[in-house]
Design a protein around this motif. Sequence first.
Motif, PDB file in Angstrom:
ATOM      1  N   THR A 255      94.652  13.118  81.429  1.00 55.85           N
ATOM      2  CA  THR A 255      94.270  13.383  82.816  1.00 55.85           C
ATOM      3  C   THR A 255      93.703  14.797  82.941  1.00 55.85           C
ATOM      4  N   SER A 256      93.023  15.011  84.053  1.00 59.62           N
ATOM      5  CA  SER A 256      92.382  16.303  84.273  1.00 59.62           C
ATOM      6  C   SER A 256      93.380  17.432  84.445  1.00 59.62           C
TER       7      SER A 256
ATOM      8  N   HIS B  13      85.068   8.871  75.407  1.00 64.49           N
ATOM      9  CA  HIS B  13      84.057   7.841  75.681  1.00 64.49           C
ATOM     10  C   HIS B  13      84.217   7.187  77.049  1.00 64.49           C
ATOM     11  N   LYS B  14      85.452   7.033  77.506  1.00 64.14           N
ATOM     12  CA  LYS B  14      85.708   6.354  78.780  1.00 64.14           C
ATOM     13  C   LYS B  14      86.027   7.422  79.823  1.00 64.14           C
ATOM     14  N   ILE B  15      85.194   7.504  80.829  1.00 64.29           N
ATOM     15  CA  ILE B  15      85.264   8.605  81.787  1.00 64.29           C
ATOM     16  C   ILE B  15      85.525   8.065  83.189  1.00 64.29           C
ATOM     17  N   HIS B  16      86.677   8.440  83.759  1.00 62.75           N
ATOM     18  CA  HIS B  16      86.972   8.091  85.150  1.00 62.75           C
ATOM     19  C   HIS B  16      86.469   9.227  86.027  1.00 62.75           C
ATOM     20  N   LEU B  17      85.455   8.940  86.819  1.00 59.88           N
ATOM     21  CA  LEU B  17      84.872   9.918  87.737  1.00 59.88           C
ATOM     22  C   LEU B  17      85.662   9.878  89.038  1.00 59.88           C
ATOM     23  N   ASP B  18      86.344  10.973  89.347  1.00 57.24           N
ATOM     24  CA  ASP B  18      87.185  10.994  90.551  1.00 57.24           C
ATOM     25  C   ASP B  18      86.931  12.279  91.329  1.00 57.24           C
TER      26      ASP B  18
ATOM     27  N   CYS C 277      98.229   6.859  78.896  1.00 53.57           N
ATOM     28  CA  CYS C 277      97.866   8.160  79.455  1.00 53.57           C
ATOM     29  C   CYS C 277      99.041   9.106  79.243  1.00 53.57           C
ATOM     30  N   CYS C 278      99.036   9.783  78.093  1.00 54.29           N
ATOM     31  CA  CYS C 278     100.216  10.539  77.698  1.00 54.29           C
ATOM     32  C   CYS C 278      99.835  11.515  76.589  1.00 54.29           C
TER      33      CYS C 278
ATOM     34  N   HIS D 250      90.764  10.774  86.043  1.00 56.11           N
ATOM     35  CA  HIS D 250      90.677  11.609  87.250  1.00 56.11           C
ATOM     36  C   HIS D 250      89.849  12.870  86.995  1.00 56.11           C
ATOM     37  N   LEU D 251      88.741  12.715  86.293  1.00 51.67           N
ATOM     38  CA  LEU D 251      87.918  13.885  85.999  1.00 51.67           C
ATOM     39  C   LEU D 251      87.078  14.244  87.222  1.00 51.67           C
ATOM     40  N   GLY D 252      87.263  15.443  87.690  1.00 51.61           N
ATOM     41  CA  GLY D 252      86.615  15.922  88.905  1.00 51.61           C
ATOM     42  C   GLY D 252      87.273  17.223  89.327  1.00 51.61           C
ATOM     43  N   PRO D 253      87.222  17.544  90.604  1.00 52.33           N
ATOM     44  CA  PRO D 253      87.734  18.845  91.067  1.00 52.33           C
ATOM     45  C   PRO D 253      89.227  18.888  91.354  1.00 52.33           C
ATOM     46  N   ASN D 254      89.972  17.873  90.929  1.00 52.14           N
ATOM     47  CA  ASN D 254      91.373  17.746  91.297  1.00 52.14           C
ATOM     48  C   ASN D 254      92.187  19.029  91.105  1.00 52.14           C
ATOM     49  N   ALA D 255      92.083  19.626  89.937  1.00 48.96           N
ATOM     50  CA  ALA D 255      92.930  20.782  89.627  1.00 48.96           C
ATOM     51  C   ALA D 255      92.574  22.022  90.432  1.00 48.96           C
TER      52      ALA D 255
END
Length: 287
Positions: free
Chosen positions: A49-50, A122-127, A23-24, A91-96
């Motif tokens: 990351t998001s 392709h690989k989606i972390h729903l957070d 993750c970089c 961490h895809l979601g409303p974080n930002a």
Amino acid sequence: MSAVQSLIAAHRQGHPVGLYSVCCSNEQVLLAAMQVAQRHDTLLLIEATSNQVDQFGGYTGMTPPQYRDYVLALAARAGFPAARLILGGDHLGPNAWQKGPAETAMAHARALIAAYVAAGFHKIHLDCSMSCADDPVPLPDAIVAARSAELARIAERTAAEHGLPPPVYVIGTEVPVPGGEASLAGGLQVTTPAAAATTLAIHREAFAAPDLLPAWERVIAMVVQPGVDFDHSSVHYYDPAAAADLSAFVEQQPRIVFEAHSTDYQTEAGLHALVRDHFAILKVGPA
């Protein structure tokens, strides 16, 4: 079945295999990762990351298509086969946008998910674990899961519209902060089997709508805290005994594995033990 699904299926069938996730956005880190993957003839999972990459540019200044093109250009330069490269969104979601109202933050999150999936991630972390300005604190699990399911629905639709393979998903949010903690003085709490079971059950219920059942079958992992992290001066090393109950819990679940974050600086023996204990996706950053 995608290459990631095949690897996770092999792990669940008893093969001692796992997958590291880099993750970089640092060029030298990514080129080094490609060298390692070439040497060992493995897949290479690279995630953004998001807050690194979003539809507005994130802190890297790159949108998802720009990040994809950047990584593919590095792969071409390194002679790494694009077919062995997997892109993921973390961490895809409303974080930002969590300092704003939930509807505004979720509107941005919906656009974020669509941008990542359309770009071929392709690989989606729903957070969706974070409370927005007008949300209760902490955010109830049912709301977290409902928002995650809403984003999965958008991901499914976006992939279909663009003729792309449907994504695989990671759920769960009991993770260290990105980049490690400011201090480990307060210690670490390993996720309990009861907490993991609750997360899994509530998400399963949120994905129970007929149009989301195929997406649920592609949930490959759940993020938990196995007791690993680092700060600016110390490392919390993996203790298999402390995570034994959690490891035993996932053995009873079909299909999924655990994903462990902030595994930077773990020993080689610790990384072997993590994979053995079903923390089969190990995320590292530039550390």
